[in-house]
Design a protein around this motif. Structure first.
Motif, PDB file in Angstrom:
ATOM      1  N   UNK A  61       0.840  -1.196   0.000  1.00  0.00           N
ATOM      2  CA  UNK A  61       0.000   0.000   0.000  1.00  0.00           C
ATOM      3  C   UNK A  61       0.877   1.248   0.000  1.00  0.00           C
ATOM      4  N   UNK A  62       0.428   2.284  -0.685  1.00  0.00           N
ATOM      5  CA  UNK A  62       1.166   3.546  -0.794  1.00  0.00           C
ATOM      6  C   UNK A  62       0.406   4.627  -0.038  1.00  0.00           C
ATOM      7  N   UNK A  63       1.084   5.310   0.850  1.00  0.00           N
ATOM      8  CA  UNK A  63       0.495   6.450   1.562  1.00  0.00           C
ATOM      9  C   UNK A  63       1.437   7.640   1.442  1.00  0.00           C
ATOM     10  N   UNK A  64       0.869   8.831   1.598  1.00  0.00           N
ATOM     11  CA  UNK A  64       1.682  10.042   1.533  1.00  0.00           C
ATOM     12  C   UNK A  64       1.821  10.540   0.112  1.00  0.00           C
ATOM     13  N   UNK A  65       2.866  11.317  -0.091  1.00  0.00           N
ATOM     14  CA  UNK A  65       3.082  11.922  -1.386  1.00  0.00           C
ATOM     15  C   UNK A  65       2.276  13.190  -1.564  1.00  0.00           C
ATOM     16  N   UNK A  66       2.377  13.780  -2.730  1.00  0.00           N
ATOM     17  CA  UNK A  66       1.676  15.026  -3.053  1.00  0.00           C
ATOM     18  C   UNK A  66       0.376  14.698  -3.772  1.00  0.00           C
ATOM     19  N   UNK A  92       2.662   4.401 -14.472  1.00  0.00           N
ATOM     20  CA  UNK A  92       2.393   5.687 -13.824  1.00  0.00           C
ATOM     21  C   UNK A  92       1.075   5.582 -13.067  1.00  0.00           C
ATOM     22  N   UNK A  93       1.081   6.065 -11.814  1.00  0.00           N
ATOM     23  CA  UNK A  93      -0.146   6.159 -11.031  1.00  0.00           C
ATOM     24  C   UNK A  93      -0.345   7.608 -10.630  1.00  0.00           C
ATOM     25  N   UNK A  94      -1.587   7.974 -10.394  1.00  0.00           N
ATOM     26  CA  UNK A  94      -1.870   9.358 -10.006  1.00  0.00           C
ATOM     27  C   UNK A  94      -2.541   9.359  -8.637  1.00  0.00           C
ATOM     28  N   UNK A  95      -2.006  10.194  -7.752  1.00  0.00           N
ATOM     29  CA  UNK A  95      -2.620  10.318  -6.427  1.00  0.00           C
ATOM     30  C   UNK A  95      -3.930  11.088  -6.539  1.00  0.00           C
ATOM     31  N   UNK A  96      -4.782  10.880  -5.553  1.00  0.00           N
ATOM     32  CA  UNK A  96      -6.087  11.537  -5.561  1.00  0.00           C
ATOM     33  C   UNK A  96      -5.950  13.028  -5.240  1.00  0.00           C
ATOM     34  N   UNK A  97      -6.918  13.843  -5.656  1.00  0.00           N
ATOM     35  CA  UNK A  97      -6.915  15.254  -5.230  1.00  0.00           C
ATOM     36  C   UNK A  97      -6.950  15.348  -3.712  1.00  0.00           C
ATOM     37  N   UNK A  98      -6.416  16.444  -3.186  1.00  0.00           N
ATOM     38  CA  UNK A  98      -6.375  16.611  -1.739  1.00  0.00           C
ATOM     39  C   UNK A  98      -6.158  18.048  -1.342  1.00  0.00           C
ATOM     40  N   UNK A  99      -5.794  18.273  -0.063  1.00  0.00           N
ATOM     41  CA  UNK A  99      -5.598  19.640   0.433  1.00  0.00           C
ATOM     42  C   UNK A  99      -4.557  20.395  -0.392  1.00  0.00           C
ATOM     43  N   UNK A 100      -4.708  21.701  -0.514  1.00  0.00           N
ATOM     44  CA  UNK A 100      -3.791  22.482  -1.363  1.00  0.00           C
ATOM     45  C   UNK A 100      -2.407  22.624  -0.739  1.00  0.00           C
ATOM     46  N   UNK A 101      -1.503  23.074  -1.562  1.00  0.00           N
ATOM     47  CA  UNK A 101      -0.151  23.377  -1.104  1.00  0.00           C
ATOM     48  C   UNK A 101      -0.168  24.692  -0.316  1.00  0.00           C
TER      49      UNK A 101
END
Length: 437
Positions: A61-66, A92-101
């Motif tokens: 499982x992958x957690x974290x990242x941008x 290539x995988x894409x992380x889900x949308x999340x809180x802004x920078x």
């Protein structure tokens, strides 16, 4: 294969910068936070048999990242025979949308005594549009949070990201564009710690805020009240001069727990040194050599500094003393020859003596016939308590004075530091009316 053996895996997930707008966030002298690589705990990899036991399927499982960012995935197996090659075409995988920078490249400009302007680059939205920002600023004993729209406009009454997201939308501008807002109503000469959080339209805040430390955000003011001046003990202190020194205001010591004299960021334009109520001309730097002073005398001194906003308060008054020295040269005049009280003596009215900081402990009076062809000088010496009397009775060592003859009279005084100079001589004589020349 299910019958294979291995020592472990090498796994890496690296961000594709262009996928998160990273190439559009650029500003000179500012380091942009790039999308973060993902570290994988290879110890968490589990493998189970599939296809009737002929193969093993390994998972992690992958957690974290941008958020909302593409990542290339590389998995290599390591056996006793070596490590497998990296595939030419990485998935290539894409992380889900999340809180802004958080806001990027935070800067400060147009500093005044009660306001300043903040600027930053509009950060990555991570897949959910940015609604605005929360600016929190804290000074001594006070803190406040204000809402700022995505275009830099004020959002009244917005103390949370939910409130910012609920405000009417404004023109957001491009990702990486500059946002500018002004903080006003601040206290002069005050340091503020500032944190700016990004809010998206869902009311979600960035995971952390962009920060300016209290030492970086400081409103202008007149210089602080300086400390009282002092005598520079490293320079010579004499009965008629000394060097007075003071602490010039500076921003370098701001935040010092022992306190300091702060210039509040503005260049000093004037320094005033007041001595006994009179301002001294042509004073600069951090010291001044005071000369032509009186021995054993206290001088009241204070300083103040000015900048473009005005003058500081005067420092407390310092009472600075010159060194003591021998008594001043006595002054005798026509009134110093007194009426004789005995048959062969002469009276001298000694007048006021300036002891220069040490009590007079002795007096000598020299007398000499003015018409004699040879030296006839003789000295009468006086100690306490006789020296406390207003007049001294001269006897010329019991030889006495001859009536109607002129005598040259001079006097000197002594304290613990030595003898004064002899006074200028006067002429006295014994006559029915004693006179002086």
């Amino acid at each position: 294969p299910s019958d294979s053996t291995w020592d472990g895996f090498i796994v890496s997930l690296d961000p594709v910068l262009a996928s998160s707008g990273g190439r559009r966030l650029q500003q000179a002298n500012c380091t942009i936070d790039p999308p973060q690589p993902i570290e994988v705990d290879t110890g968490s990899i589990s493998c189970s048999e599939v296809q009737g036991g002929s193969k093993r399927l390994c998972e992690f499982n992958v957690t974290g990242g941008t958020p909302n960012t593409d990542y290339t995935v590389s998995v290599q197996s390591r056996t006793s025979q070596g490590t497998s090659a990296t595939p030419v075409q990485l998935p290539v995988v894409r992380t889900l949308p999340g809180p802004p920078q958080k806001p990027q490249c935070l800067s400060l400009a147009d500093i005044a005594d009660t306001s300043f302007r903040l600027g930053w680059l509009r950060p990555r939205d991570h897949g959910i549009a940015i609604a605005g920002f929360l600016v929190t600023y804290a000074g001594p004993g006070a803190a406040a949070t204000v809402g700022v729209g995505s275009g830099g406009e004020s959002v009244p009454g917005a103390g949370s990201c939910s409130a910012v997201a609920g405000a009417p939308a404004s023109s957001a501008g491009p990702e990486g564009g500059e946002v500018v807002t002004e903080l006003s109503g601040l206290q002069p000469g005050t340091s503020y710690a500032i944190s700016i959080t990004t809010c998206n339209v869902n009311g979600d805040p960035s995971s952390d805020g962009a920060v300016l430390d209290a030492g970086e955000a400081h409103t202008y003011a007149v210089p602080d009240k300086p400390a009282a001046p002092r005598i520079d003990t490293g320079e010579e202190v004499t009965p008629v001069s000394f060097t007075v020194r003071w602490e010039a205001p500076s921003s370098a010591c701001r935040g010092d727990p022992d306190g300091c004299v702060d210039d509040h960021g503005l260049e000093l334009t004037a320094l005033e040194l007041e001595v006994n109520g009179q301002v001294v001309d042509d004073v600069g730097g951090e010291s001044y050599r005071a000369t032509d002073l009186k021995p054993a005398t206290s001088y009241e001194m204070r300083v103040r500094f000015s900048n473009s906003l005005g003058a500081s308060d005067w420092s407390d008054v310092a009472f600075l003393w010159t060194n003591p020295t021998v008594p001043d040269q006595p002054v005798l005049d026509q009134n110093s020859c007194g009426e004789p009280v005995g048959e062969r003596d002469l009276t001298l009215v000694k007048g006021d003596l300036v002891d220069n900081g040490r009590p007079v402990t002795g007096i000598e009076v020299e007398t000499e016939q003015t018409a004699s062809g040879q030296s006839t000088a003789m000295v009468d010496a006086f100690e306490e308590p006789a020296i406390d009397d207003a007049s001294l009775t001269l006897t010329r060592g019991d030889t006495g004075f001859i009536d109607y003859r002129g005598y040259s009279v001079s006097m000197r005084a002594r304290n613990q530091l030595g003898w004064s100079e002899w006074s200028s001589p006067i002429t006295c004589s014994r006559s029915p009316e004693t006179d002086a020349e």
